[in-house]
Design an enzyme around this catalytic site. Structure first.
Site, PDB file in Angstrom:
ATOM      1  N   GLU A 124      -4.420  -1.112  -9.779  1.00 57.70           N
ATOM      2  CA  GLU A 124      -3.476  -0.141  -9.961  1.00 57.70           C
ATOM      3  C   GLU A 124      -2.371  -1.030 -10.357  1.00 57.70           C
ATOM      4  OE1 GLU A 124      -4.249   3.546  -6.996  1.00 57.70           O
ATOM      5  OE2 GLU A 124      -2.890   2.357  -6.419  1.00 57.70           O
ATOM      6  N   ASN A 181      -4.214   5.806  -3.030  1.00 55.23           N
ATOM      7  CA  ASN A 181      -3.965   6.260  -1.429  1.00 55.23           C
ATOM      8  C   ASN A 181      -3.026   7.419  -1.373  1.00 55.23           C
ATOM      9  OD1 ASN A 181      -4.972   3.764  -0.537  1.00 55.23           O
ATOM     10  ND2 ASN A 181      -2.948   2.736  -0.196  1.00 55.23           N
ATOM     11  N   HIS A 221      -1.568  -3.431  -7.232  1.00 57.89           N
ATOM     12  CA  HIS A 221      -2.116  -2.897  -5.802  1.00 57.89           C
ATOM     13  C   HIS A 221      -3.829  -3.015  -6.113  1.00 57.89           C
ATOM     14  CE1 HIS A 221      -3.121   0.439  -3.193  1.00 57.89           C
ATOM     15  NE2 HIS A 221      -2.967  -0.384  -2.453  1.00 57.89           N
ATOM     16  N   SER A 227       0.778  -1.268   0.017  1.00 58.22           N
ATOM     17  CA  SER A 227       0.015   0.005  -0.001  1.00 58.22           C
ATOM     18  C   SER A 227       1.062   1.159   0.108  1.00 58.22           C
ATOM     19  CB  SER A 227      -0.746   0.245   1.324  1.00 58.22           C
ATOM     20  OG  SER A 227      -1.704  -0.989   1.402  1.00 58.22           O
TER      21      SER A 227
HETATM   22  C1  LIG Z   1      -5.034   9.527   8.752  1.00 60.35           C
HETATM   23  C2  LIG Z   1      -4.363   8.107   8.287  1.00 60.35           C
HETATM   24  C3  LIG Z   1      -4.387   8.327   6.696  1.00 60.35           C
HETATM   25  C4  LIG Z   1      -5.753   7.739   6.328  1.00 60.35           C
HETATM   26  C5  LIG Z   1      -5.603   6.772   5.124  1.00 60.35           C
HETATM   27  C6  LIG Z   1      -6.864   6.629   4.218  1.00 60.35           C
HETATM   28  C7  LIG Z   1      -6.943   5.190   3.804  1.00 60.35           C
HETATM   29  C8  LIG Z   1      -5.508   4.981   2.914  1.00 60.35           C
HETATM   30  C9  LIG Z   1      -4.819   3.942   3.481  1.00 60.35           C
HETATM   31  C10 LIG Z   1      -5.164   2.608   2.983  1.00 60.35           C
HETATM   32  C11 LIG Z   1      -4.165   1.542   3.613  1.00 60.35           C
HETATM   33  C12 LIG Z   1      -4.539   0.252   2.766  1.00 60.35           C
HETATM   34  C13 LIG Z   1      -5.748   0.100   1.959  1.00 60.35           C
HETATM   35  C14 LIG Z   1      -5.186   0.186   0.383  1.00 60.35           C
HETATM   36  O1  LIG Z   1      -3.895   0.176   0.237  1.00 60.35           O
HETATM   37  C15 LIG Z   1      -6.262   0.466  -0.528  1.00 60.35           C
HETATM   38  C16 LIG Z   1      -7.622  -0.077  -0.148  1.00 60.35           C
HETATM   39  O2  LIG Z   1      -8.088  -0.925  -0.182  1.00 60.35           O
HETATM   40  S1  LIG Z   1      -8.481   1.408   0.544  1.00 60.35           S
HETATM   41  C17 LIG Z   1     -10.085   1.032   0.608  1.00 60.35           C
HETATM   42  C18 LIG Z   1     -10.957   0.735  -0.409  1.00 60.35           C
HETATM   43  N1  LIG Z   1     -11.993   0.342  -0.176  1.00 60.35           N
HETATM   44  C19 LIG Z   1     -13.391   0.996  -0.265  1.00 60.35           C
HETATM   45  O3  LIG Z   1     -12.987   2.289  -0.287  1.00 60.35           O
HETATM   46  C20 LIG Z   1     -14.584   0.408   0.365  1.00 60.35           C
HETATM   47  C21 LIG Z   1     -15.694   1.183   0.189  1.00 60.35           C
HETATM   48  N2  LIG Z   1     -16.796   0.563   0.512  1.00 60.35           N
HETATM   49  C22 LIG Z   1     -17.506  -0.246  -0.356  1.00 60.35           C
HETATM   50  O4  LIG Z   1     -17.269  -0.219  -1.414  1.00 60.35           O
HETATM   51  C23 LIG Z   1     -18.870  -0.842   0.306  1.00 60.35           C
HETATM   52  O5  LIG Z   1     -19.000  -0.392   1.622  1.00 60.35           O
HETATM   53  C24 LIG Z   1     -18.449  -2.594   0.436  1.00 60.35           C
HETATM   54  C25 LIG Z   1     -18.329  -3.289  -0.972  1.00 60.35           C
HETATM   55  C26 LIG Z   1     -17.169  -2.758   1.455  1.00 60.35           C
HETATM   56  C27 LIG Z   1     -19.739  -3.026   1.288  1.00 60.35           C
HETATM   57  O6  LIG Z   1     -20.630  -2.656   0.699  1.00 60.35           O
HETATM   58  P1  LIG Z   1     -22.040  -2.403   1.553  1.00 60.35           P
HETATM   59  O7  LIG Z   1     -23.182  -2.085   0.589  1.00 60.35           O
HETATM   60  O8  LIG Z   1     -21.651  -1.306   2.586  1.00 60.35           O
HETATM   61  O9  LIG Z   1     -22.309  -3.737   2.668  1.00 60.35           O
HETATM   62  P2  LIG Z   1     -22.893  -5.210   2.224  1.00 60.35           P
HETATM   63  O10 LIG Z   1     -22.364  -5.919   3.200  1.00 60.35           O
HETATM   64  O11 LIG Z   1     -24.419  -4.994   2.105  1.00 60.35           O
HETATM   65  O12 LIG Z   1     -22.250  -5.705   0.763  1.00 60.35           O
HETATM   66  C28 LIG Z   1     -22.753  -5.083  -0.424  1.00 60.35           C
HETATM   67  C29 LIG Z   1     -22.444  -6.134  -1.542  1.00 60.35           C
HETATM   68  O13 LIG Z   1     -21.422  -6.575  -1.580  1.00 60.35           O
HETATM   69  C30 LIG Z   1     -21.147  -8.088  -1.342  1.00 60.35           C
HETATM   70  N3  LIG Z   1     -19.964  -8.276  -0.722  1.00 60.35           N
HETATM   71  C31 LIG Z   1     -19.162  -7.353   0.428  1.00 60.35           C
HETATM   72  N4  LIG Z   1     -18.062  -7.869   0.601  1.00 60.35           N
HETATM   73  C32 LIG Z   1     -18.158  -8.947  -0.055  1.00 60.35           C
HETATM   74  C33 LIG Z   1     -17.035  -9.900  -0.157  1.00 60.35           C
HETATM   75  N5  LIG Z   1     -15.668  -9.737   0.489  1.00 60.35           N
HETATM   76  N6  LIG Z   1     -17.059 -11.029  -1.140  1.00 60.35           N
HETATM   77  C34 LIG Z   1     -18.048 -11.082  -2.010  1.00 60.35           C
HETATM   78  N7  LIG Z   1     -19.151 -10.425  -1.845  1.00 60.35           N
HETATM   79  C35 LIG Z   1     -19.047  -9.232  -0.891  1.00 60.35           C
HETATM   80  C36 LIG Z   1     -22.366  -8.431  -0.370  1.00 60.35           C
HETATM   81  O14 LIG Z   1     -22.666  -9.583  -0.602  1.00 60.35           O
HETATM   82  C37 LIG Z   1     -23.365  -7.418  -1.056  1.00 60.35           C
HETATM   83  O15 LIG Z   1     -23.835  -8.175  -2.090  1.00 60.35           O
HETATM   84  P3  LIG Z   1     -25.669  -7.873  -2.467  1.00 60.35           P
HETATM   85  O16 LIG Z   1     -25.725  -8.414  -3.799  1.00 60.35           O
HETATM   86  O17 LIG Z   1     -25.742  -6.414  -2.536  1.00 60.35           O
HETATM   87  O18 LIG Z   1     -26.194  -8.611  -1.180  1.00 60.35           O
HETATM   88  N1  LIG Z   2      -5.710  -4.321   4.146  1.00 60.43           N
HETATM   89  C1  LIG Z   2      -5.876  -3.698   3.344  1.00 60.43           C
HETATM   90  O1  LIG Z   2      -6.917  -2.845   3.027  1.00 60.43           O
HETATM   91  C2  LIG Z   2      -4.818  -3.403   2.178  1.00 60.43           C
HETATM   92  C3  LIG Z   2      -3.492  -3.925   2.319  1.00 60.43           C
HETATM   93  N2  LIG Z   2      -2.645  -3.848   1.204  1.00 60.43           N
HETATM   94  C4  LIG Z   2      -1.453  -4.291   1.379  1.00 60.43           C
HETATM   95  O2  LIG Z   2      -1.342  -5.873   1.301  1.00 60.43           O
HETATM   96  C5  LIG Z   2      -0.409  -6.553   2.041  1.00 60.43           C
HETATM   97  C6  LIG Z   2      -1.008  -7.580   3.033  1.00 60.43           C
HETATM   98  O3  LIG Z   2      -2.075  -6.564   3.772  1.00 60.43           O
HETATM   99  P1  LIG Z   2      -3.093  -7.436   4.549  1.00 60.43           P
HETATM  100  O4  LIG Z   2      -3.666  -8.507   3.568  1.00 60.43           O
HETATM  101  O5  LIG Z   2      -4.099  -6.578   4.918  1.00 60.43           O
HETATM  102  O6  LIG Z   2      -2.269  -8.062   5.898  1.00 60.43           O
HETATM  103  P2  LIG Z   2      -2.792  -9.323   6.785  1.00 60.43           P
HETATM  104  O7  LIG Z   2      -1.928  -9.398   8.041  1.00 60.43           O
HETATM  105  O8  LIG Z   2      -4.239  -9.664   6.691  1.00 60.43           O
HETATM  106  O9  LIG Z   2      -1.986 -10.573   6.202  1.00 60.43           O
HETATM  107  C7  LIG Z   2      -0.768 -10.895   5.883  1.00 60.43           C
HETATM  108  C8  LIG Z   2      -0.415 -12.358   5.774  1.00 60.43           C
HETATM  109  O10 LIG Z   2       0.848 -12.455   5.421  1.00 60.43           O
HETATM  110  C9  LIG Z   2       1.409 -13.483   6.274  1.00 60.43           C
HETATM  111  N3  LIG Z   2       2.848 -13.624   6.229  1.00 60.43           N
HETATM  112  C10 LIG Z   2       3.663 -12.680   6.796  1.00 60.43           C
HETATM  113  N4  LIG Z   2       5.120 -12.865   6.658  1.00 60.43           N
HETATM  114  C11 LIG Z   2       4.954 -13.970   5.648  1.00 60.43           C
HETATM  115  C12 LIG Z   2       6.115 -14.798   4.998  1.00 60.43           C
HETATM  116  N5  LIG Z   2       7.233 -14.339   5.044  1.00 60.43           N
HETATM  117  N6  LIG Z   2       5.647 -15.507   4.210  1.00 60.43           N
HETATM  118  C13 LIG Z   2       4.556 -16.090   3.979  1.00 60.43           C
HETATM  119  N7  LIG Z   2       3.140 -15.334   4.608  1.00 60.43           N
HETATM  120  C14 LIG Z   2       3.452 -14.185   5.374  1.00 60.43           C
HETATM  121  C15 LIG Z   2       0.676 -13.308   7.702  1.00 60.43           C
HETATM  122  O11 LIG Z   2       0.744 -14.679   8.323  1.00 60.43           O
HETATM  123  C16 LIG Z   2      -0.670 -12.870   7.225  1.00 60.43           C
HETATM  124  O12 LIG Z   2      -1.528 -14.112   7.156  1.00 60.43           O
HETATM  125  C17 LIG Z   2       0.234  -5.377   2.740  1.00 60.43           C
HETATM  126  O13 LIG Z   2       1.448  -5.045   1.988  1.00 60.43           O
HETATM  127  C18 LIG Z   2      -0.555  -4.222   2.836  1.00 60.43           C
HETATM  128  O14 LIG Z   2      -0.051  -2.984   2.953  1.00 60.43           O
HETATM  129  C19 LIG Z   2      -3.091  -3.216  -0.104  1.00 60.43           C
HETATM  130  C20 LIG Z   2      -4.099  -2.902  -0.219  1.00 60.43           C
HETATM  131  C21 LIG Z   2      -5.184  -3.004   0.820  1.00 60.43           C
END
Ligand SMILES: CCCCCCCCCCCCCC(=O)CC(=O)SCCNC(=O)CCNC(=O)[C@H](O)C(C)(C)COP(=O)(O)OP(=O)(O)OC[C@H]1O[C@@H](n2cnc3c(N)ncnc32)[C@H](O)[C@@H]1OP(=O)(O)O
Ligand SMILES: NC(=O)C1=CN([C@@H]2O[C@H](COP(=O)(O)OP(=O)(O)OC[C@H]3O[C@@H](n4cnc5c(N)ncnc54)[C@H](O)[C@@H]3O)[C@@H](O)[C@H]2O)C=CC1
Length: 311
Positions: free
Chosen positions: A177, A215, A165, A144
């Site tokens: 990405e 991000n 990503h 990330s």
């Molecule tokens: C101050 C500090 C700095 C701040 C930093 C800010 C963040 C930046 C750092 C991030 C660090 C790491 C993250 C990263 O690198 C990148 C990211 O991933 S950022 C996060 C991006 N994600 C989002 O923005 C999520 C936004 N939310 C949504 O899109 C929805 O809310 C969500 C899909 C999660 C859930 O939908 P919702 O309607 O709210 O809930 P439901 O539970 O009803 O789900 C709707 C629909 O989706 C199905 N579903 C949900 N999850 C799953 C799953 N895992 N597998 C399969 N299906 C799933 C669910 O069944 C529902 O289906 P329906 O048909 O509608 O019933």
């Molecule tokens: N959590 C998030 O929303 C997002 C996370 N990422 C990135 O993805 C990566 C993983 O994040 P998460 O899945 O959230 O972490 P997580 O903590 O859920 O999973 C990490 C896994 O890696 C395993 N692990 C650690 N060291 C290992 C090794 N040497 N060999 C094999 N397995 C090992 C751990 O046992 C754990 O199960 C990080 O680099 C994070 O920055 C990217 C996008 C979104």
């Protein structure tokens, strides 16, 4: 003649890209992201090896994939339970698990690393994989916040190194990405973009800059939301309501923070503040530090800005 040539070139390009297509994928890390990536790769027909440190963790990863697939089945196979069962078993059948990452890459076209966000641990892993994987294998990280280039230097294959990503939750989020470092070859970059499309994601091209696209914008936006609350300008609930109803975001910044994990956010922010001290956007947030110090890490700990404990 020109038409024939164009057609020939196009069909050669199609055949050649099909021959070169990524078929076998090793996902290292079976946590939140790794299990989602493995699920989607297997759903789109790829053979997947998922790696983690113990069989116990891998059992939990497979269980979480199964649970996520059941949500899809409930929707897509409501009238066809047998078809739903077949769907799940076909996908799970394409995922094998391994605790030895070197053995896991032996037949791999692509490695996607999704382990803990620690540069030294990632470099150690890739340095070892570099000796074990076939020459053609492409290496990628799902990091990330860490520079892809800083990880790639641990290998002798920087031309076959890039970033993939994904976003959380991987099965739902449509974006991927695709990140290139200066050494990434065009062939590698094109294969990664093609792979993203084969996974049914929309891909965007990114350079290896802090936070790539999403991000890089989400972090300053979320920190400013926290500063707004610190200043007493608005409550966190009102900020979330405002951004959902006024900007159309699915989650407000505080809901998203709880979802991602406040410790993860602090880790990213502290890392950037140290690496880019001149950038005022990456300065620490007192509010975020307070929550993390109190052990309020978001949904995963039962409490963050919101309370997730069942009453
Ligand atoms: C101050 C500090 C700095 C701040 C930093 C800010 C963040 C930046 C750092 C991030 C660090 C790491 C993250 C990263 O690198 C990148 C990211 O991933 S950022 C996060 C991006 N994600 C989002 O923005 C999520 C936004 N939310 C949504 O899109 C929805 O809310 C969500 C899909 C999660 C859930 O939908 P919702 O309607 O709210 O809930 P439901 O539970 O009803 O789900 C709707 C629909 O989706 C199905 N579903 C949900 N999850 C799953 C799953 N895992 N597998 C399969 N299906 C799933 C669910 O069944 C529902 O289906 P329906 O048909 O509608 O019933
Ligand atoms: N959590 C998030 O929303 C997002 C996370 N990422 C990135 O993805 C990566 C993983 O994040 P998460 O899945 O959230 O972490 P997580 O903590 O859920 O999973 C990490 C896994 O890696 C395993 N692990 C650690 N060291 C290992 C090794 N040497 N060999 C094999 N397995 C090992 C751990 O046992 C754990 O199960 C990080 O680099 C994070 O920055 C990217 C996008 C979104």
């Amino acid at each position: 003649m020109a038409q024939i040539f164009r057609t020939t070139v196009r069909s050669f390009a199609t055949t050649s890209s099909r021959q070169n297509a990524i078929k076998t994928v090793t996902v290292i890390g079976g946590g939140l992201m790794g299990s989602g990536i493995a699920q989607v790769a297997a759903t789109t027909g790829h053979q997947v090896v998922m790696v983690d440190q113990t069989d116990d963790i891998l059992g939990k990863s497979k269980a979480s994939i199964q649970k996520s697939l059941q949500r899809v089945v409930k929707k897509k196979f409501a009238e066809d339970p047998k078809g739903g069962e077949q769907f799940v078993s076909d996908i799970l059948g394409r995922i094998t698990t391994q605790t030895d990452s070197n053995a896991a890459v032996a037949n791999s076209d692509l490695v996607i690393e999704a382990i803990v966000e620690n540069i030294d641990v990632k470099k150690k892993l890739f340095s070892s994989l570099d000796k074990a994987a076939p020459q053609h294998t492409i290496f990628t990280s799902n990091t990330s916040s860490l520079p892809i280039g800083d990880i790639a230097v641990s290998t002798q294959r920087q031309d076959r190194f890039g970033g993939l990503h994904f976003f959380n939750p991987v099965p739902m989020m449509k974006l991927l990405e695709v990140v290139r470092i200066p050494a990434t070859s065009d062939e590698t970059f094109n294969k990664l973009s093609d792979f993203g499309k084969a996974m049914k994601k929309t891909t965007v091209d990114c350079k290896d800059t802090p936070g790539f696209i999403v991000n890089r914008l989400l972090v300053p936006y979320t920190i400013e939301a926290m500063r707004m609350v610190e200043r007493g300008d608005a409550s966190f609930k009102d900020v979330d309501t405002a951004m959902k109803l006024g900007a159309g975001y699915p989650m407000g910044p505080f809901e998203l923070s709880d979802y991602v994990g406040l410790d993860t956010m602090k880790f990213i922010l502290d890392g950037w503040a140290e690496k880019y001290p001149e950038n005022p956007l990456f300065q620490p947030s007192a509010l975020l530090n307070k929550y993390v110090a109190e052990g309020k890490l978001g949904a995963k700990s039962g409490e963050g800005f919101y309370n997730y404990k069942k009453k």
